[in-house]
Design an enzyme around this catalytic site. Structure first.
Site, PDB file in Angstrom:
ATOM      1  N   ALA A 161      -5.793   2.762  -3.490  1.00  0.00           N
ATOM      2  CA  ALA A 161      -5.236   1.959  -2.342  1.00  0.00           C
ATOM      3  C   ALA A 161      -3.858   2.054  -2.561  1.00  0.00           C
ATOM      4  O   ALA A 161      -3.022   1.240  -2.871  1.00  0.00           O
ATOM      5  CB  ALA A 161      -5.944   0.458  -1.907  1.00  0.00           C
ATOM      6  N   THR A 178      -0.408  -6.765  -4.224  1.00  0.00           N
ATOM      7  CA  THR A 178      -1.022  -5.603  -4.237  1.00  0.00           C
ATOM      8  C   THR A 178      -2.579  -5.790  -3.759  1.00  0.00           C
ATOM      9  O   THR A 178      -2.585  -7.045  -2.726  1.00  0.00           O
ATOM     10  CB  THR A 178      -2.162  -5.872  -6.576  1.00  0.00           C
ATOM     11  N   ASN A 179      -3.635  -5.119  -3.235  1.00  0.00           N
ATOM     12  CA  ASN A 179      -4.676  -5.093  -2.532  1.00  0.00           C
ATOM     13  C   ASN A 179      -6.323  -5.821  -3.137  1.00  0.00           C
ATOM     14  O   ASN A 179      -6.117  -5.170  -4.618  1.00  0.00           O
ATOM     15  CB  ASN A 179      -4.259  -4.172  -1.792  1.00  0.00           C
ATOM     16  N   ARG A 180      -7.169  -5.497  -2.645  1.00  0.00           N
ATOM     17  CA  ARG A 180      -8.513  -5.457  -2.989  1.00  0.00           C
ATOM     18  C   ARG A 180      -8.759  -4.228  -3.229  1.00  0.00           C
ATOM     19  O   ARG A 180     -10.124  -4.606  -4.259  1.00  0.00           O
ATOM     20  CB  ARG A 180      -9.791  -6.567  -2.088  1.00  0.00           C
ATOM     21  N   SER A 181      -8.495  -3.383  -3.692  1.00  0.00           N
ATOM     22  CA  SER A 181      -9.253  -2.127  -4.184  1.00  0.00           C
ATOM     23  C   SER A 181      -9.353  -2.425  -5.729  1.00  0.00           C
ATOM     24  O   SER A 181      -8.461  -3.059  -6.566  1.00  0.00           O
ATOM     25  CB  SER A 181      -8.263  -0.923  -4.134  1.00  0.00           C
TER      26      SER A 181
END
Ligand SMILES: Cc1cc2nc3c(=O)[nH]c(=O)nc-3n(C[C@H](O)[C@H](O)[C@H](O)COP(=O)(O)O)c2cc1C
Length: 397
Positions: free
Chosen positions: A274, A208-211
Protein backbone atom coordinates in the site's frame (compact mmCIF):
# COMPACT_ATOMS: atom_id res chain seq x y z
CA UNK A 1 0.49 -29.91 6.35
CA UNK A 2 2.25 -33.26 6.93
CA UNK A 3 -0.67 -35.64 6.41
CA UNK A 4 0.50 -39.24 6.02
CA UNK A 5 4.17 -38.22 6.00
CA UNK A 6 6.65 -40.29 7.98
CA UNK A 7 8.71 -37.77 9.91
CA UNK A 8 11.82 -38.76 11.83
CA UNK A 9 12.84 -36.15 14.41
CA UNK A 10 16.46 -36.35 15.58
CA UNK A 11 17.15 -34.60 18.87
CA UNK A 12 20.72 -33.73 19.90
CA UNK A 13 22.47 -32.44 23.02
CA UNK A 14 21.54 -28.75 22.99
CA UNK A 15 19.95 -26.74 25.76
CA UNK A 16 17.09 -26.17 23.27
CA UNK A 17 16.26 -29.92 23.25
CA UNK A 18 13.10 -29.22 25.28
CA UNK A 19 11.60 -27.48 22.23
CA UNK A 20 11.62 -30.84 20.43
CA UNK A 21 8.64 -31.85 22.59
CA UNK A 22 6.52 -29.04 21.09
CA UNK A 23 7.77 -29.89 17.62
CA UNK A 24 6.72 -33.54 18.00
CA UNK A 25 3.30 -32.52 19.33
CA UNK A 26 2.77 -30.12 16.42
CA UNK A 27 3.73 -32.78 13.90
CA UNK A 28 1.30 -35.27 15.44
CA UNK A 29 -1.39 -32.56 15.40
CA UNK A 30 -0.67 -32.03 11.69
CA UNK A 31 -1.35 -35.72 11.01
CA UNK A 32 2.27 -36.83 10.55
CA UNK A 33 3.50 -40.27 11.58
CA UNK A 34 6.33 -39.37 13.94
CA UNK A 35 9.31 -41.26 15.29
CA UNK A 36 12.16 -39.84 17.33
CA UNK A 37 15.87 -40.60 17.52
CA UNK A 38 18.08 -39.13 20.25
CA UNK A 39 21.81 -38.83 20.73
CA UNK A 40 23.33 -39.86 24.06
CA UNK A 41 23.86 -36.18 24.96
CA UNK A 42 20.25 -35.29 24.12
CA UNK A 43 19.11 -37.67 26.85
CA UNK A 44 20.99 -35.50 29.39
CA UNK A 45 18.49 -32.73 28.58
CA UNK A 46 15.14 -34.50 28.15
CA UNK A 47 14.10 -38.11 28.63
CA UNK A 48 13.38 -40.53 25.82
CA UNK A 49 10.23 -41.50 27.72
CA UNK A 50 8.68 -38.04 27.14
CA UNK A 51 9.32 -38.22 23.41
CA UNK A 52 8.17 -41.85 23.22
CA UNK A 53 4.83 -40.88 24.77
CA UNK A 54 4.39 -37.80 22.56
CA UNK A 55 5.31 -39.64 19.33
CA UNK A 56 3.52 -42.86 20.27
CA UNK A 57 6.59 -44.89 19.36
CA UNK A 58 9.69 -46.18 21.08
CA UNK A 59 12.66 -43.82 20.66
CA UNK A 60 15.80 -44.81 18.77
CA UNK A 61 18.84 -44.29 20.96
CA UNK A 62 21.09 -47.31 20.51
CA UNK A 63 22.36 -48.88 17.30
CA UNK A 64 23.19 -52.25 18.83
CA UNK A 65 20.32 -52.58 21.26
CA UNK A 66 17.44 -51.35 19.13
CA UNK A 67 13.72 -51.80 19.71
CA UNK A 68 12.66 -53.58 16.56
CA UNK A 69 15.29 -55.10 14.33
CA UNK A 70 18.93 -55.98 14.00
CA UNK A 71 19.44 -53.32 11.30
CA UNK A 72 17.25 -50.62 12.80
CA UNK A 73 19.13 -47.75 11.12
CA UNK A 74 18.40 -49.17 7.65
CA UNK A 75 14.74 -49.79 8.49
CA UNK A 76 14.16 -46.33 9.95
CA UNK A 77 16.15 -44.70 7.12
CA UNK A 78 13.80 -46.31 4.59
CA UNK A 79 10.68 -45.53 6.65
CA UNK A 80 11.33 -41.75 6.82
CA UNK A 81 9.99 -39.30 4.21
CA UNK A 82 11.49 -36.36 6.08
CA UNK A 83 14.27 -36.16 8.66
CA UNK A 84 14.26 -33.11 10.95
CA UNK A 85 17.39 -32.64 13.08
CA UNK A 86 16.07 -30.28 15.76
CA UNK A 87 17.90 -28.88 17.64
CA UNK A 88 21.23 -29.60 15.96
CA UNK A 89 24.48 -29.27 17.90
CA UNK A 90 27.76 -28.09 16.39
CA UNK A 91 28.90 -31.67 16.92
CA UNK A 92 26.18 -33.38 14.87
CA UNK A 93 26.49 -30.77 12.11
CA UNK A 94 30.21 -31.60 11.91
CA UNK A 95 29.53 -35.32 11.86
CA UNK A 96 26.89 -35.22 9.14
CA UNK A 97 28.86 -32.76 6.98
CA UNK A 98 31.87 -35.06 7.14
CA UNK A 99 30.15 -38.40 6.68
CA UNK A 100 30.59 -39.78 10.18
CA UNK A 101 28.09 -42.42 11.30
CA UNK A 102 29.18 -43.53 14.75
CA UNK A 103 25.82 -43.83 16.52
CA UNK A 104 22.18 -44.75 15.85
CA UNK A 105 21.07 -41.33 14.58
CA UNK A 106 24.03 -40.51 12.34
CA UNK A 107 23.96 -44.01 10.81
CA UNK A 108 20.23 -43.62 10.09
CA UNK A 109 20.72 -40.16 8.55
CA UNK A 110 23.51 -41.44 6.33
CA UNK A 111 21.43 -44.38 5.10
CA UNK A 112 18.35 -42.30 4.27
CA UNK A 113 17.19 -40.72 1.00
CA UNK A 114 14.52 -38.66 2.85
CA UNK A 115 14.20 -34.85 2.57
CA UNK A 116 16.50 -33.45 5.22
CA UNK A 117 16.11 -30.39 7.40
CA UNK A 118 18.47 -29.22 10.14
CA UNK A 119 18.02 -26.45 12.71
CA UNK A 120 21.34 -25.43 14.33
CA UNK A 121 21.11 -24.11 17.91
CA UNK A 122 24.15 -23.05 19.83
CA UNK A 123 26.06 -20.27 21.50
CA UNK A 124 27.09 -17.45 19.12
CA UNK A 125 30.80 -18.22 19.57
CA UNK A 126 30.23 -21.81 18.49
CA UNK A 127 28.07 -20.66 15.56
CA UNK A 128 30.76 -18.25 14.37
CA UNK A 129 33.48 -20.89 14.63
CA UNK A 130 35.07 -21.34 11.20
CA UNK A 131 34.67 -25.12 11.20
CA UNK A 132 30.97 -24.85 12.12
CA UNK A 133 30.33 -22.22 9.40
CA UNK A 134 32.14 -24.44 6.89
CA UNK A 135 30.10 -27.49 7.92
CA UNK A 136 26.78 -25.61 7.68
CA UNK A 137 27.70 -24.46 4.14
CA UNK A 138 28.58 -28.05 3.28
CA UNK A 139 25.16 -29.26 4.42
CA UNK A 140 23.47 -26.62 2.23
CA UNK A 141 25.58 -27.76 -0.73
CA UNK A 142 24.56 -31.35 0.01
CA UNK A 143 20.87 -30.36 -0.28
CA UNK A 144 19.92 -29.93 3.37
CA UNK A 145 17.44 -27.21 4.26
CA UNK A 146 19.27 -25.32 7.01
CA UNK A 147 16.90 -23.33 9.21
CA UNK A 148 18.66 -20.11 10.13
CA UNK A 149 19.15 -19.67 13.89
CA UNK A 150 17.47 -16.59 15.35
CA UNK A 151 18.94 -13.67 17.23
CA UNK A 152 17.56 -13.54 20.75
CA UNK A 153 18.15 -14.28 24.43
CA UNK A 154 20.62 -17.19 24.69
CA UNK A 155 20.91 -19.59 27.65
CA UNK A 156 24.19 -17.79 28.51
CA UNK A 157 22.14 -14.73 29.48
CA UNK A 158 22.68 -12.29 26.61
CA UNK A 159 21.22 -11.49 23.19
CA UNK A 160 23.01 -12.99 20.19
CA UNK A 161 22.49 -15.19 17.14
CA UNK A 162 22.18 -18.92 17.80
CA UNK A 163 18.70 -19.43 19.24
CA UNK A 164 16.51 -22.21 17.91
CA UNK A 165 13.47 -20.72 16.10
CA UNK A 166 10.05 -21.68 17.45
CA UNK A 167 8.78 -25.09 16.26
CA UNK A 168 5.95 -23.39 14.26
CA UNK A 169 8.57 -21.49 12.23
CA UNK A 170 10.60 -24.65 11.63
CA UNK A 171 7.55 -26.54 10.35
CA UNK A 172 6.35 -23.62 8.24
CA UNK A 173 9.75 -23.36 6.50
CA UNK A 174 9.88 -27.13 6.03
CA UNK A 175 6.42 -27.04 4.45
CA UNK A 176 7.47 -24.40 1.88
CA UNK A 177 10.59 -26.39 1.05
CA UNK A 178 8.68 -29.62 0.47
CA UNK A 179 6.05 -27.96 -1.71
CA UNK A 180 8.68 -26.08 -3.77
CA UNK A 181 10.14 -29.33 -5.10
CA UNK A 182 7.36 -29.73 -7.66
CA UNK A 183 6.72 -26.01 -8.25
CA UNK A 184 6.04 -24.33 -11.58
CA UNK A 185 8.25 -21.30 -10.89
CA UNK A 186 11.59 -23.14 -10.58
CA UNK A 187 14.39 -20.80 -11.66
CA UNK A 188 12.05 -17.80 -11.93
CA UNK A 189 12.51 -14.53 -10.05
CA UNK A 190 9.40 -12.99 -8.53
CA UNK A 191 9.59 -9.51 -6.99
CA UNK A 192 6.83 -8.61 -4.52
CA UNK A 193 6.20 -5.43 -2.56
CA UNK A 194 4.44 -5.53 0.82
CA UNK A 195 3.22 -3.30 3.63
CA UNK A 196 2.28 0.35 3.94
CA UNK A 197 4.98 2.92 3.17
CA UNK A 198 6.00 5.49 5.78
CA UNK A 199 6.41 9.09 4.72
CA UNK A 200 8.45 11.06 7.22
CA UNK A 201 7.11 14.38 8.49
CA UNK A 202 9.82 15.06 11.05
CA UNK A 203 12.34 12.86 12.96
CA UNK A 204 9.57 11.19 15.04
CA UNK A 205 6.40 11.31 12.94
CA UNK A 206 5.29 9.81 9.66
CA UNK A 207 2.24 9.33 7.45
CA UNK A 208 1.21 5.75 6.78
CA UNK A 209 -1.86 3.53 6.25
CA UNK A 210 -3.53 0.44 7.68
CA UNK A 211 -1.75 -2.15 5.50
CA UNK A 212 -0.34 -5.03 7.58
CA UNK A 213 1.82 -6.61 4.86
CA UNK A 214 0.03 -9.95 5.39
CA UNK A 215 -1.11 -10.27 1.76
CA UNK A 216 2.39 -9.56 0.42
CA UNK A 217 3.88 -12.16 2.76
CA UNK A 218 1.25 -14.71 1.76
CA UNK A 219 2.09 -14.09 -1.92
CA UNK A 220 5.81 -14.45 -1.19
CA UNK A 221 5.15 -17.75 0.51
CA UNK A 222 2.88 -19.00 -2.30
CA UNK A 223 5.51 -18.08 -4.94
CA UNK A 224 8.27 -19.75 -2.88
CA UNK A 225 6.11 -22.87 -2.63
CA UNK A 226 6.36 -23.02 -6.42
CA UNK A 227 10.16 -22.93 -6.19
CA UNK A 228 10.58 -19.25 -7.22
CA UNK A 229 13.44 -17.05 -6.04
CA UNK A 230 11.39 -14.39 -4.32
CA UNK A 231 12.55 -10.87 -3.50
CA UNK A 232 10.18 -9.29 -1.01
CA UNK A 233 10.52 -5.50 -0.77
CA UNK A 234 8.74 -4.72 2.46
CA UNK A 235 8.15 -2.07 5.10
CA UNK A 236 7.22 -4.69 7.71
CA UNK A 237 9.28 -7.66 8.93
CA UNK A 238 6.71 -10.38 9.61
CA UNK A 239 8.55 -13.70 9.24
CA UNK A 240 11.37 -15.56 7.50
CA UNK A 241 10.24 -17.75 4.62
CA UNK A 242 12.45 -20.33 2.92
CA UNK A 243 13.37 -19.08 -0.58
CA UNK A 244 12.39 -15.47 0.16
CA UNK A 245 15.00 -12.71 0.23
CA UNK A 246 13.71 -9.69 2.16
CA UNK A 247 14.72 -6.12 1.51
CA UNK A 248 13.48 -3.67 4.13
CA UNK A 249 12.44 -0.18 3.00
CA UNK A 250 10.48 2.68 4.58
CA UNK A 251 9.26 5.29 2.09
CA UNK A 252 7.58 5.05 -1.30
CA UNK A 253 10.68 6.58 -2.92
CA UNK A 254 12.92 3.86 -1.42
CA UNK A 255 10.45 1.16 -2.47
CA UNK A 256 10.42 2.65 -5.98
CA UNK A 257 14.24 2.68 -6.26
CA UNK A 258 14.63 -0.92 -5.04
CA UNK A 259 11.69 -2.15 -7.15
CA UNK A 260 13.09 -0.66 -10.37
CA UNK A 261 16.50 -2.24 -9.87
CA UNK A 262 15.17 -5.65 -8.70
CA UNK A 263 12.71 -5.81 -11.62
CA UNK A 264 15.50 -5.64 -14.22
CA UNK A 265 16.26 -9.39 -14.12
CA UNK A 266 12.86 -10.50 -12.75
CA UNK A 267 10.20 -12.61 -14.46
CA UNK A 268 7.25 -11.33 -12.41
CA UNK A 269 6.46 -8.25 -10.33
CA UNK A 270 3.57 -8.18 -7.87
CA UNK A 271 2.72 -4.79 -6.40
CA UNK A 272 0.94 -5.74 -3.17
CA UNK A 273 2.25 -2.86 -1.02
CA UNK A 274 0.00 0.00 0.00
CA UNK A 275 2.13 2.83 -1.34
CA UNK A 276 1.34 6.32 -0.09
CA UNK A 277 0.22 8.53 -2.97
CA UNK A 278 1.55 11.62 -1.23
CA UNK A 279 4.46 12.57 1.03
CA UNK A 280 5.35 15.77 2.87
CA UNK A 281 7.19 18.19 0.60
CA UNK A 282 10.23 17.97 2.87
CA UNK A 283 11.20 15.98 5.98
CA UNK A 284 11.81 18.49 8.75
CA UNK A 285 15.15 18.21 10.55
CA UNK A 286 13.63 19.02 13.97
CA UNK A 287 10.44 17.82 15.64
CA UNK A 288 7.45 20.09 15.04
CA UNK A 289 6.64 21.87 18.29
CA UNK A 290 3.16 22.57 19.65
CA UNK A 291 2.10 26.07 18.71
CA UNK A 292 -0.41 28.55 20.09
CA UNK A 293 -2.29 28.18 16.83
CA UNK A 294 -4.28 24.92 17.13
CA UNK A 295 -4.06 23.99 13.44
CA UNK A 296 -1.14 22.73 11.39
CA UNK A 297 -0.94 22.64 7.61
CA UNK A 298 1.14 19.95 5.93
CA UNK A 299 2.13 20.46 2.32
CA UNK A 300 2.20 17.22 0.33
CA UNK A 301 3.63 16.22 -3.04
CA UNK A 302 2.89 13.15 -5.11
CA UNK A 303 5.06 10.04 -4.74
CA UNK A 304 6.31 8.13 -7.78
CA UNK A 305 3.78 5.59 -9.09
CA UNK A 306 5.67 2.28 -8.70
CA UNK A 307 3.19 0.04 -10.53
CA UNK A 308 2.94 2.40 -13.49
CA UNK A 309 6.71 2.82 -13.78
CA UNK A 310 7.23 -0.95 -13.58
CA UNK A 311 4.47 -1.54 -16.16
CA UNK A 312 6.07 0.96 -18.55
CA UNK A 313 9.57 -0.48 -18.14
CA UNK A 314 8.39 -4.06 -18.79
CA UNK A 315 10.49 -6.04 -21.28
CA UNK A 316 9.34 -9.02 -23.37
CA UNK A 317 8.46 -11.99 -21.16
CA UNK A 318 8.11 -9.96 -17.95
CA UNK A 319 4.68 -9.99 -16.29
CA UNK A 320 3.25 -7.42 -13.89
CA UNK A 321 0.49 -7.91 -11.35
CA UNK A 322 -1.06 -4.95 -9.55
CA UNK A 323 -3.38 -4.65 -6.58
CA UNK A 324 -6.23 -2.16 -6.37
CA UNK A 325 -7.74 -1.35 -3.01
CA UNK A 326 -11.17 0.00 -3.87
CA UNK A 327 -14.26 0.98 -1.92
CA UNK A 328 -16.72 1.22 -4.85
CA UNK A 329 -17.15 0.23 -8.57
CA UNK A 330 -14.49 -2.38 -7.97
CA UNK A 331 -14.47 -4.14 -11.35
CA UNK A 332 -14.75 -0.99 -13.44
CA UNK A 333 -12.00 0.84 -11.52
CA UNK A 334 -9.89 -2.30 -11.64
CA UNK A 335 -10.20 -2.63 -15.43
CA UNK A 336 -9.25 1.03 -15.89
CA UNK A 337 -6.24 0.61 -13.64
CA UNK A 338 -5.15 -2.55 -15.47
CA UNK A 339 -4.87 -0.55 -18.70
CA UNK A 340 -3.53 2.72 -17.29
CA UNK A 341 -0.72 0.91 -15.40
CA UNK A 342 0.23 -1.40 -18.30
CA UNK A 343 -0.28 -4.38 -15.96
CA UNK A 344 -1.04 -7.95 -17.11
CA UNK A 345 -3.25 -8.81 -14.16
CA UNK A 346 -4.97 -6.80 -11.48
CA UNK A 347 -6.24 -8.03 -8.14
CA UNK A 348 -9.05 -5.80 -6.91
CA UNK A 349 -10.19 -5.96 -3.34
CA UNK A 350 -12.97 -4.19 -1.54
CA UNK A 351 -11.29 -2.59 1.45
CA UNK A 352 -14.59 -1.25 2.77
CA UNK A 353 -15.45 -4.77 4.02
CA UNK A 354 -14.88 -5.27 7.73
CA UNK A 355 -14.34 -9.03 7.49
CA UNK A 356 -11.57 -9.06 4.87
CA UNK A 357 -8.81 -6.90 3.40
CA UNK A 358 -6.54 -4.61 5.41
CA UNK A 359 -5.04 -6.17 8.57
CA UNK A 360 -7.42 -9.14 8.38
CA UNK A 361 -6.18 -12.74 7.99
CA UNK A 362 -8.78 -13.16 5.23
CA UNK A 363 -9.34 -11.60 1.88
CA UNK A 364 -11.92 -11.67 -0.92
CA UNK A 365 -10.75 -10.47 -4.33
CA UNK A 366 -11.58 -10.20 -8.01
CA UNK A 367 -8.83 -11.07 -10.48
CA UNK A 368 -8.89 -9.11 -13.73
CA UNK A 369 -6.77 -9.83 -16.79
CA UNK A 370 -6.39 -8.30 -20.27
CA UNK A 371 -8.80 -10.84 -21.76
CA UNK A 372 -11.44 -9.26 -19.49
CA UNK A 373 -12.29 -12.52 -17.80
CA UNK A 374 -13.02 -11.53 -14.22
CA UNK A 375 -12.55 -14.26 -11.61
CA UNK A 376 -13.99 -13.64 -8.17
CA UNK A 377 -12.47 -15.50 -5.25
CA UNK A 378 -14.80 -15.83 -2.28
CA UNK A 379 -13.60 -14.92 1.20
CA UNK A 380 -10.77 -17.22 2.29
CA UNK A 381 -7.49 -17.07 4.21
CA UNK A 382 -4.84 -14.82 2.68
CA UNK A 383 -2.57 -17.80 1.96
CA UNK A 384 -5.41 -19.61 0.13
CA UNK A 385 -6.12 -16.45 -1.92
CA UNK A 386 -2.39 -15.96 -2.55
CA UNK A 387 -2.05 -19.52 -3.88
CA UNK A 388 -4.92 -18.90 -6.33
CA UNK A 389 -3.38 -15.60 -7.47
CA UNK A 390 0.01 -17.24 -8.09
CA UNK A 391 -1.62 -20.14 -9.97
CA UNK A 392 -3.43 -17.62 -12.19
CA UNK A 393 -0.27 -15.52 -12.63
CA UNK A 394 1.60 -18.60 -13.88
CA UNK A 395 -0.94 -19.01 -16.68
CA UNK A 396 -0.39 -15.43 -18.00
CA UNK A 397 1.12 -15.48 -21.45
C1 LIG B 1 24.39 -27.33 29.50
C2 LIG B 1 24.91 -27.62 28.13
C3 LIG B 1 24.30 -27.03 27.06
C4 LIG B 1 24.75 -27.26 25.75
N1 LIG B 1 24.10 -26.65 24.72
C5 LIG B 1 24.59 -26.83 23.48
C6 LIG B 1 23.96 -26.19 22.38
O1 LIG B 1 22.94 -25.47 22.51
N2 LIG B 1 24.46 -26.37 21.14
C7 LIG B 1 25.56 -27.16 20.92
O2 LIG B 1 25.99 -27.27 19.76
N3 LIG B 1 26.17 -27.80 21.94
C8 LIG B 1 25.71 -27.67 23.20
N4 LIG B 1 26.33 -28.31 24.25
C9 LIG B 1 27.47 -29.21 23.95
C10 LIG B 1 27.00 -30.56 23.42
O3 LIG B 1 26.10 -31.15 24.34
C11 LIG B 1 28.20 -31.47 23.18
O4 LIG B 1 28.98 -30.94 22.10
C12 LIG B 1 27.80 -32.89 22.86
O5 LIG B 1 28.97 -33.66 22.59
C13 LIG B 1 26.86 -32.98 21.68
O6 LIG B 1 26.55 -34.34 21.41
P1 LIG B 1 25.51 -34.74 20.27
O7 LIG B 1 25.80 -33.91 19.08
O8 LIG B 1 25.82 -36.19 19.98
O9 LIG B 1 24.16 -34.58 20.81
C14 LIG B 1 25.88 -28.12 25.55
C15 LIG B 1 26.46 -28.73 26.64
C16 LIG B 1 26.00 -28.48 27.91
C17 LIG B 1 26.70 -29.16 29.07
Amino acid sequence: MFTNKNVLVIVTGSIAAYKATTLVRLLVKNDAQVRVGMTKSAQEFITSRTLAILSGHEVLTDLFNAPESAVVHMDWAKWADIILVVPATANIIGKIANGIADDAVTATIMASAADKVIAPAMNDHMLNNLAVSRNIKQLQTDGWLVIEPETGFLAEGYDAKGRLPEPETILSQTDVRLRSRSGKLQGKKVVITAGGTREAIDPVRYLTNRSSGKMGYALARAAAEHGAHVTLITTINRETIFGVHQIMVKSAQEMYDVSMSEFEDADYFIAAAAVADFKPTAELVHKIKKQADSTLTLNLVQNPDILKAIGQSKKAGQRVVGFAAETQHIIQSGQEKLVSKSADMLVANDVSRQDAGFSSDNNAVTILTRDERAQTLAKASKIAIAREIIERMITLN
